[in-house]
Structure formats: structure tokens, C-alpha cells
Design a protein around this motif. Structure first.
Motif, PDB file in Angstrom:
ATOM      1  N   VAL A  30       0.834  -1.200   0.000  1.00 59.23           N
ATOM      2  CA  VAL A  30       0.000   0.000   0.000  1.00 59.23           C
ATOM      3  C   VAL A  30       0.870   1.253   0.000  1.00 59.23           C
ATOM      4  CG1 VAL A  30      -1.596   1.368   1.400  1.00 59.23           C
ATOM      5  CG2 VAL A  30      -2.024  -1.070   1.038  1.00 59.23           C
ATOM      6  N   LYS A  31       1.886   1.291   0.858  1.00 61.62           N
ATOM      7  CA  LYS A  31       2.763   2.465   0.909  1.00 61.62           C
ATOM      8  C   LYS A  31       3.461   2.692  -0.436  1.00 61.62           C
ATOM      9  CE  LYS A  31       3.858   2.420   5.872  1.00 61.62           C
ATOM     10  NZ  LYS A  31       4.949   2.240   6.866  1.00 61.62           N
ATOM     11  N   GLY A  32       3.936   1.606  -1.036  1.00 63.41           N
ATOM     12  CA  GLY A  32       4.615   1.725  -2.321  1.00 63.41           C
ATOM     13  C   GLY A  32       3.688   2.213  -3.417  1.00 63.41           C
ATOM     14  N   TYR A  33       2.466   1.683  -3.444  1.00 68.29           N
ATOM     15  CA  TYR A  33       1.498   2.078  -4.462  1.00 68.29           C
ATOM     16  C   TYR A  33       1.104   3.546  -4.304  1.00 68.29           C
ATOM     17  CZ  TYR A  33      -2.793   2.054  -7.273  1.00 68.29           C
ATOM     18  OH  TYR A  33      -3.769   2.335  -8.203  1.00 68.29           O
ATOM     19  N   LEU A  34       0.869   3.983  -3.082  1.00 69.79           N
ATOM     20  CA  LEU A  34       0.499   5.387  -2.853  1.00 69.79           C
ATOM     21  C   LEU A  34       1.650   6.323  -3.224  1.00 69.79           C
ATOM     22  CD1 LEU A  34      -1.456   5.179   0.541  1.00 69.79           C
ATOM     23  CD2 LEU A  34      -2.372   5.189  -1.791  1.00 69.79           C
ATOM     24  N   ALA A  35       2.886   5.909  -2.930  1.00 70.76           N
ATOM     25  CA  ALA A  35       4.041   6.731  -3.310  1.00 70.76           C
ATOM     26  C   ALA A  35       4.168   6.809  -4.827  1.00 70.76           C
ATOM     27  CB  ALA A  35       5.309   6.144  -2.697  1.00 70.76           C
ATOM     28  N   ALA A  36       3.952   5.690  -5.520  1.00 68.84           N
ATOM     29  CA  ALA A  36       4.035   5.680  -6.982  1.00 68.84           C
ATOM     30  C   ALA A  36       2.978   6.596  -7.592  1.00 68.84           C
ATOM     31  CB  ALA A  36       3.875   4.255  -7.505  1.00 68.84           C
ATOM     32  N   ARG A  37       1.778   6.621  -7.012  1.00 72.38           N
ATOM     33  CA  ARG A  37       0.695   7.469  -7.537  1.00 72.38           C
ATOM     34  C   ARG A  37       1.081   8.943  -7.521  1.00 72.38           C
ATOM     35  NH1 ARG A  37      -5.016   6.994  -6.756  1.00 72.38           N
ATOM     36  NH2 ARG A  37      -4.760   8.415  -4.994  1.00 72.38           N
ATOM     37  N   ARG A  38       1.857   9.346  -6.521  1.00 75.12           N
ATOM     38  CA  ARG A  38       2.248  10.753  -6.432  1.00 75.12           C
ATOM     39  C   ARG A  38       3.189  11.147  -7.564  1.00 75.12           C
ATOM     40  NH1 ARG A  38       2.914   9.116  -0.805  1.00 75.12           N
ATOM     41  NH2 ARG A  38       0.989   9.656   0.307  1.00 75.12           N
ATOM     42  N   HIS A  39       3.785  10.163  -8.213  1.00 81.30           N
ATOM     43  CA  HIS A  39       4.697  10.432  -9.344  1.00 81.30           C
ATOM     44  C   HIS A  39       4.149   9.801 -10.624  1.00 81.30           C
ATOM     45  CE1 HIS A  39       7.923  12.032  -6.726  1.00 81.30           C
ATOM     46  NE2 HIS A  39       7.390  11.219  -5.832  1.00 81.30           N
ATOM     47  N   MET A  40       2.849   9.679 -10.685  1.00 79.66           N
ATOM     48  CA  MET A  40       2.178   9.033 -11.806  1.00 79.66           C
ATOM     49  C   MET A  40       2.563   9.659 -13.144  1.00 79.66           C
ATOM     50  SD  MET A  40      -1.951   8.818 -12.397  1.00 79.66           S
ATOM     51  CE  MET A  40      -2.132  10.607 -12.439  1.00 79.66           C
ATOM     52  N   GLU A  41       2.518  10.979 -13.238  1.00 80.61           N
ATOM     53  CA  GLU A  41       2.725  11.633 -14.533  1.00 80.61           C
ATOM     54  C   GLU A  41       4.122  11.377 -15.074  1.00 80.61           C
ATOM     55  OE1 GLU A  41       0.447  12.752 -16.276  1.00 80.61           O
ATOM     56  OE2 GLU A  41      -1.178  12.979 -14.822  1.00 80.61           O
ATOM     57  N   GLY A  42       5.131  11.401 -14.193  1.00 82.75           N
ATOM     58  CA  GLY A  42       6.494  11.140 -14.662  1.00 82.75           C
ATOM     59  C   GLY A  42       6.665   9.735 -15.193  1.00 82.75           C
ATOM     60  N   ILE A  43       6.048   8.764 -14.518  1.00 86.66           N
ATOM     61  CA  ILE A  43       6.136   7.369 -14.969  1.00 86.66           C
ATOM     62  C   ILE A  43       5.400   7.198 -16.291  1.00 86.66           C
ATOM     63  CG2 ILE A  43       5.446   5.002 -14.425  1.00 86.66           C
ATOM     64  CD1 ILE A  43       5.866   5.747 -11.438  1.00 86.66           C
ATOM     65  N   ILE A  44       4.199   7.762 -16.390  1.00 87.53           N
ATOM     66  CA  ILE A  44       3.415   7.626 -17.623  1.00 87.53           C
ATOM     67  C   ILE A  44       4.135   8.308 -18.784  1.00 87.53           C
ATOM     68  CG2 ILE A  44       1.269   8.311 -18.769  1.00 87.53           C
ATOM     69  CD1 ILE A  44      -0.157   7.875 -16.093  1.00 87.53           C
ATOM     70  N   THR A  45       4.704   9.481 -18.547  1.00 79.48           N
ATOM     71  CA  THR A  45       5.436  10.189 -19.603  1.00 79.48           C
ATOM     72  C   THR A  45       6.597   9.346 -20.112  1.00 79.48           C
ATOM     73  OG1 THR A  45       4.853  12.390 -18.795  1.00 79.48           O
ATOM     74  CG2 THR A  45       6.843  12.215 -20.133  1.00 79.48           C
ATOM     75  N   THR A  46       7.345   8.724 -19.191  1.00 75.40           N
ATOM     76  CA  THR A  46       8.485   7.886 -19.574  1.00 75.40           C
ATOM     77  C   THR A  46       8.049   6.775 -20.525  1.00 75.40           C
ATOM     78  OG1 THR A  46       9.578   8.353 -17.464  1.00 75.40           O
ATOM     79  CG2 THR A  46      10.320   6.404 -18.677  1.00 75.40           C
ATOM     80  N   VAL A  47       6.897   6.169 -20.247  1.00 69.71           N
ATOM     81  CA  VAL A  47       6.386   5.104 -21.107  1.00 69.71           C
ATOM     82  C   VAL A  47       5.791   5.668 -22.397  1.00 69.71           C
ATOM     83  CG1 VAL A  47       4.755   3.172 -21.254  1.00 69.71           C
ATOM     84  CG2 VAL A  47       5.950   3.636 -19.097  1.00 69.71           C
ATOM     85  N   ALA A  48       5.008   6.742 -22.278  1.00 72.29           N
ATOM     86  CA  ALA A  48       4.288   7.285 -23.437  1.00 72.29           C
ATOM     87  C   ALA A  48       5.238   7.806 -24.513  1.00 72.29           C
ATOM     88  CB  ALA A  48       3.341   8.399 -22.991  1.00 72.29           C
ATOM     89  N   LEU A  49       6.394   8.312 -24.122  1.00 69.79           N
ATOM     90  CA  LEU A  49       7.340   8.818 -25.105  1.00 69.79           C
ATOM     91  C   LEU A  49       7.892   7.720 -26.015  1.00 69.79           C
ATOM     92  CD1 LEU A  49       9.235  11.467 -22.959  1.00 69.79           C
ATOM     93  CD2 LEU A  49       8.071  11.922 -25.126  1.00 69.79           C
ATOM     94  N   MET A  50       7.689   6.458 -25.636  1.00 65.91           N
ATOM     95  CA  MET A  50       8.156   5.332 -26.447  1.00 65.91           C
ATOM     96  C   MET A  50       7.051   4.779 -27.343  1.00 65.91           C
ATOM     97  SD  MET A  50      11.289   5.202 -25.544  1.00 65.91           S
ATOM     98  CE  MET A  50      11.805   3.664 -26.302  1.00 65.91           C
ATOM     99  N   LEU A  51       5.917   5.425 -27.383  1.00 60.67           N
ATOM    100  CA  LEU A  51       4.738   4.890 -28.064  1.00 60.67           C
ATOM    101  C   LEU A  51       4.975   4.623 -29.549  1.00 60.67           C
ATOM    102  CD1 LEU A  51       1.868   4.127 -27.263  1.00 60.67           C
ATOM    103  CD2 LEU A  51       1.139   6.444 -27.838  1.00 60.67           C
ATOM    104  N   ASP A  52       5.785   5.448 -30.206  1.00 57.52           N
ATOM    105  CA  ASP A  52       6.049   5.283 -31.643  1.00 57.52           C
ATOM    106  C   ASP A  52       7.254   4.393 -31.934  1.00 57.52           C
ATOM    107  OD1 ASP A  52       3.919   6.956 -32.309  1.00 57.52           O
ATOM    108  OD2 ASP A  52       5.166   8.759 -32.214  1.00 57.52           O
TER     109      ASP A  52
END
Length: 536
Positions: free
Chosen positions: A454-476
């Protein structure tokens, strides 16, 4: 209430109404918040770019944001707006080039949309400041795989991108001074020779391949004292253990494992340690790089907020089309290898290795298993790695779990996407025996595991946009994980931004209970055992 406290984290403002309030507050106090990078996403938006908003005039005065936030502004949605691009380049230039190398795969992909050649210009300038940055960039440029004819829906656009990459590579090398060119030639020549051994072995009978590796390794000379492992530039290579070469089984061409003697670049040069690496040919490892980037980001997040969770983001680097180097996780055995020496489960193996249940050494190993299992539970929920058979689960010599091989993540799975592994992460019966001695989810250790997840998941949520951006930039990029479904949309859904922290905590608890010895995990292990001889 100070403005920094008011907008200290984007996760505090999940929800349409709150976002509206924040945007209104920002616009009313725009000068006061220019030293707060976290405020940027509330007024640098694709709509602001479309409207050429007057708010963009504040960008020259804004404090530098994180690298991941800056990279988000390089996506096509921001249309290369001059003010936004100027800010992004200022941010990237403010970081040492070695810090930026972590995001090299994403920077290479942004060259697809770099009509003004501003990103290319930054990359070329950074290569003048750092030899390591230049080398890592060249390897990633070389690692872009040419898709099979007729398989790329954006073939014309992709062709222009693939034509650009060797031109950028040439411009980097042409810009080297004599010293930099000498370092480059020695570094690349050494590892090209090691990688090429795979091709020499391919025609040989299997029983002759190990001797063949040694014959080739003896021929390779290490020139100079500044050669380093491409996957870990802080590790200088002092030699090759010529007897260490092992040919590995693979559906691709013959991958080989070789052990180097290495020292820390800034440490004691007499403190020599072994580091094994796998050299792959005929296998695209760029998707592993992406998965391990996310794992490394999560590891940094957990460390920054003081959560005792363990992840091991080992090094992987593409060095050419379908070529790459993979660091071997030290002091580990796969679960299938452990099964070769005993018929018992993990609980029995831990007792053999660390002593009886209740002993200090056993309970220390159990704690290590708990913190690593919880770390990978959070990472697995987000990445959805499949093919989690026992050959891809490692245990180190102190009891920690490490996941390897990320050929199937996000929307893809083996067997034509039949999705045998329906649990969010692997939690087999033998794992629960260590995590939950009670067998009914009542043990103190099981409660500890849940709390850490739970602690790890809540901490990850606070940095959601950075993680999603890292993945989304590889979409092409053409990676298989983007070949079906809505991988970015579903990744965002797994963060559940619409939930409160309490709701998100309950969701993570439900995920853990759902994974508890779910039958599909055991079923997949049985399939692997029957088909490939991998121990259950």
C-alpha cells in the motif's frame, strides 16, 4: 498558507474541480509561483499552446523542472512551441549530461518530431560535454530496430526517422576531438568484438561452443585503463575472465555470458570484483530497457520517501539492431535452478539455506523476501509483466526476489495473448507460505507485506505523470508492448487517479488478496514445466 505548500504535489489535486481551483489560483498568483516547477502542468497545457496563451510568456523566468516533466513538453501535443522548447532546452542544459542519459531512449524517440532540430542540437552539444553521454547516445541510435517490410503502419514517417539516426551518429563522431575519438574507438571496438563471438559460435555444434568462446576471448585485447561496462559506466573493466564464457539457450542466435573483472571508477582500483554480462544477438532488448526504467523510477521514489521496498533495476543496453548487453544480477539463482537441487518449496529451501523457522538468519531472509516481494508487487501491478515462470524469478543469497526478462509487458502476453496469468502479480502458494505462515492472511508478516504494498502504491501514484510520460514517449518506437489495446490509457487507469488515498489503499489490498495463490499462476507454471522443462 504558502504557495509552495499549496501546490506541493500534483496528486493533491486529483479531480476536475480541484484542478480548476488550482489553475485559477496559479493565474492569479503567476509571478509568486514561478519558483515552483510543480505548478507548470497547470498552465503549460496543449490548449495553452493552441491558444498561444500569454501565460507562456512567464516560461523564461520559471525554475527548472524535472527531466521527465521537461520531456513531456517534447511530445507532439505541445507542437514544438518556441517558448516551450526554449524552456525545455534550458532545463536539459541545467542538468549534467550523465543525469540525462537515463532518459536516452525517450530523447532518441523525440527526434521523430524534432522538425526544428532543437533536440538534435541539444544532444550534439551534450556529447561535447561528456564522452559517456556521447557513447550511450550512439549505442541507442544504433539500437533502433528496422521493422519488417509491410509491418510498420507508419513506414514513411519511420523511414525518415531511421534515415536520420546514422546521420546524427556521424555528426557526433565528426565532432570528437582526437582524445575523444581514441576513447570512442577503443570502447566500441572492444565490445563489438565480444558481441561478435555469438556469430562465430552459431555454426558450431553445441558441445563445442564453450571452447569456441574461450578461443575468441583470448584474441581480444583490452587497450587502456578507461574502458567501462556500457551498462554501468561507473564500472571500469580491468580484464576478461577467459574461462567464464558460457553459451546460453535461446530461440534467437547464440547469446553468451561472459564475466569481466571491474573496479569502481571513483573507488579503490585494487578492489576488483566480477561482473557477468549476457551479450545477445538477434534479440531486441529495448523493451527490457523501458521496463527497467520504470522499475528504477519506482526504486528512486521508494528511497526518496523512506519506504523499505527492494527493487533491482539491473543494466540493459541496446548496442545495435537486435543486439544488446544485459547485466547478470550477482549472487542469484533462478527458482527453476533451485528446484534442480531439492523437491521442496521455498519454505523448505529457505530453511536449508538460512536455518530453522524462527532463527535470526531465517527471519532476516524472510524479511528480505517480504520487502522485495512487495516492491515487485507494485512494479508488476503497473507494468503487468507476463511470462512469470520460475526461470524469470531470481533469488539472491540473502533471500531477496528479483524479476528478470520483460519480453511481455503492458498489453502483451505469451501464447497469442491468451492471458493465462490473470493475477496482477505472481504470488504462488509457496510464496504465501513464506509471507503468511497462518495460511489464512492473518500473520503479522502478511499484514506487513500488505502495508508495504500500500505504501509503495500510494508513493508511486504521487509520481504518476512522470512514470506515464516515460512510457508514453516510447509509443512510436514499435515495441511489442504497444502493439495492441490502449497501453497508456490502461497504465493510467491502474494508478486510479480518481480515487482518494484511502480508496487507493483498499484497491491495493484487494489486488494482493486477489493474487494470493490465484489458480492461473499455478496453471501457467504447469504449462511451462510441461512445455519447456522449467521447474514449477
Amino acid at each position: 498558507m504558502g504557495m509552495r505548500h499549496l501546490i506541493s504535489s500534483r496528486v493533491d489535486f486529483i479531480g476536475v474541480q480541484c484542478s480548476f481551483c488550482v489553475c485559477f489560483t496559479l493565474q492569479a498568483h503567476i509571478v509568486d509561483v514561478r519558483n515552483i516547477p510543480e505548478a507548470l502542468p497547470y498552465f503549460i497545457t496543449p490548449k495553452a499552446v493552441d491558444d498561444n496563451s500569454v501565460l507562456l510568456q512567464q516560461l523564461p523566468h520559471w525554475a527548472p523542472c524535472s527531466i521527465s516533466q521537461a520531456l513531456e513538453f517534447l511530445t507532439p501535443a505541445y507542437k514544438g512551441h518556441p517558448r516551450v522548447m526554449a524552456y525545455v532546452l534550458r532545463v536539459l542544459e541545467s542538468y549534467p549530461p550523465e543525469r540525462v542519459t537515463f532518459f536516452m531512449p525517450q530523447l532518441v524517440q523525440t527526434l521523430r518530431h524534432d522538425d526544428g532540430k532543437l533536440v538534435e542540437g541539444y544532444l550534439l552539444r551534450a556529447t561535447q560535454r561528456s564522452d559517456i553521454f556521447a557513447h550511450i547516445l550512439i549505442w541507442h541510435l544504433q539500437g533502433e530496430t528496422v521493422p519488417e517490410a509491410g509491418k510498420d503502419p507508419n513506414s514513411v514517417k519511420n523511414a525518415a526517422f531511421l534515415e536520420l539516426l546514422p546521420a546524427v551518429r556521424k555528426r557526433i563522431i565528426d565532432g570528437f576531438n582526437a582524445k575523444a575519438l581514441d576513447i570512442f574507438n577503443r570502447e566500441f571496438d572492444f565490445f563489438d568484438k565480444v558481441t561478435s563471438i555469438s556469430g562465430v559460435l552459431y555454426p558450431l555444434p553445441k558441445e563445442e561452443r564453450r571452447a569456441g568462446i574461450k578461443r575468441e576471448l583470448v584474441k581480444i585485447e583490452l587497450q587502456g585503463e578507461d574502458c567501462y561496462l556500457p551498462t554501468a559506466p561507473n564500472k571500469l573493466v580491468t580484464g576478461i575472465q577467459v574461462d567464464s564464457g558460457i553459451p546460453l539457450q535461446s530461440a534467437a542466435k547464440v547469446p553468451i555470458m561472459i564475466t569481466f573483472n571491474v573496479v569502481d571508477r571513483d573507488g579503490d582500483r585494487n578492489d576488483v570484483k566480477p561482473q557477468a554480462c549476457i551479450f545477445k544477438v538477434g534479440d531486441d532488448c529495448r523493451q527490457d530497457v523501458l521496463a527497467l526504467q520504470v522499475i528504477a523510477l519506482l526504486s528512486d521514489i521508494f528511497e526518496a520517501v523512506g519506504i523499505n521496498l527492494y527493487l533491482y533495476p539491473y543494466g540493459v543496453l541496446p548496442t545495435g539492431p537486435e543486439r544488446g548487453i544485459i547485466e547478470v544480477v550477482p549472487n542469484t539463482r533462478s527458482r527453476s535452478q533451485m528446484g534442480e537441487t531439492t523437491d521442496g518449496g521455498l519454505l523448505e529451501i529457505f530453511q536449508q539455506d538460512y536455518g530453522p523457522v524462527g532463527s535470526s538468519s531465517f527471519e532476516t531472509a524472510r524479511q528480505n523476501f517480504i520487502v522485495s516481494s512487495a516492491g515487485y508487487a507494485v512494479a508488476s501491478l503497473l507494468l503487468q509483466p507476463k511470462d512469470r515462470h520460475n526461470g524469470n524469478l531470481l533469488f539472491d543469497n540473502v533471500g531477496r526476489l528479483v524479476h528478470i526478462d520483460f519480453g511481455f509487458i503492458l498489453e502483451t502476453s505469451p501464447g497469442g495473448n491468451m492471458r493465462f496469468e490473470s493475477a496482477h502479480f505472481k504470488l504462488s502458494h509457496e510464496m504465501t507460505q513464506l509471507l503468511d505462515p497462518s495460511g489464512v492472511m492473518k500473520s503479522d508478516t502478511w499484514i506487513q507485506f500488505l502495508r508495504l504494498c500500500v505504501k509503495g502504491y500510494l508513493a508511486a501514484r504521487r509520481h504518476m505523470e512522470g512514470i506515464i510520460t516515460t512510457v508514453a514517449l516510447m509509443l512510436d518506437s514499435g515495441l511489442p508492448c504497444f502493439s495492441r489495446g490502449d497501453p497508456i490509457g490502461n497504465l493510467r487507469k491502474r494508478f486510479h487517479p480518481e480515487m482518494s488515498e484511502r480508496e487507493a489503499a483498499n484497491f491495493m489490498i484487494h489486488v494482493c488478496k486477489d493474487a494470493y495463490n490465484k489458480w492461473t499462476t499455478a496453471g501457467y507454471d504447469l504449462i511451462q514445466y510441461v512445455q519447456q522443462g522449467i521447474e514449477k
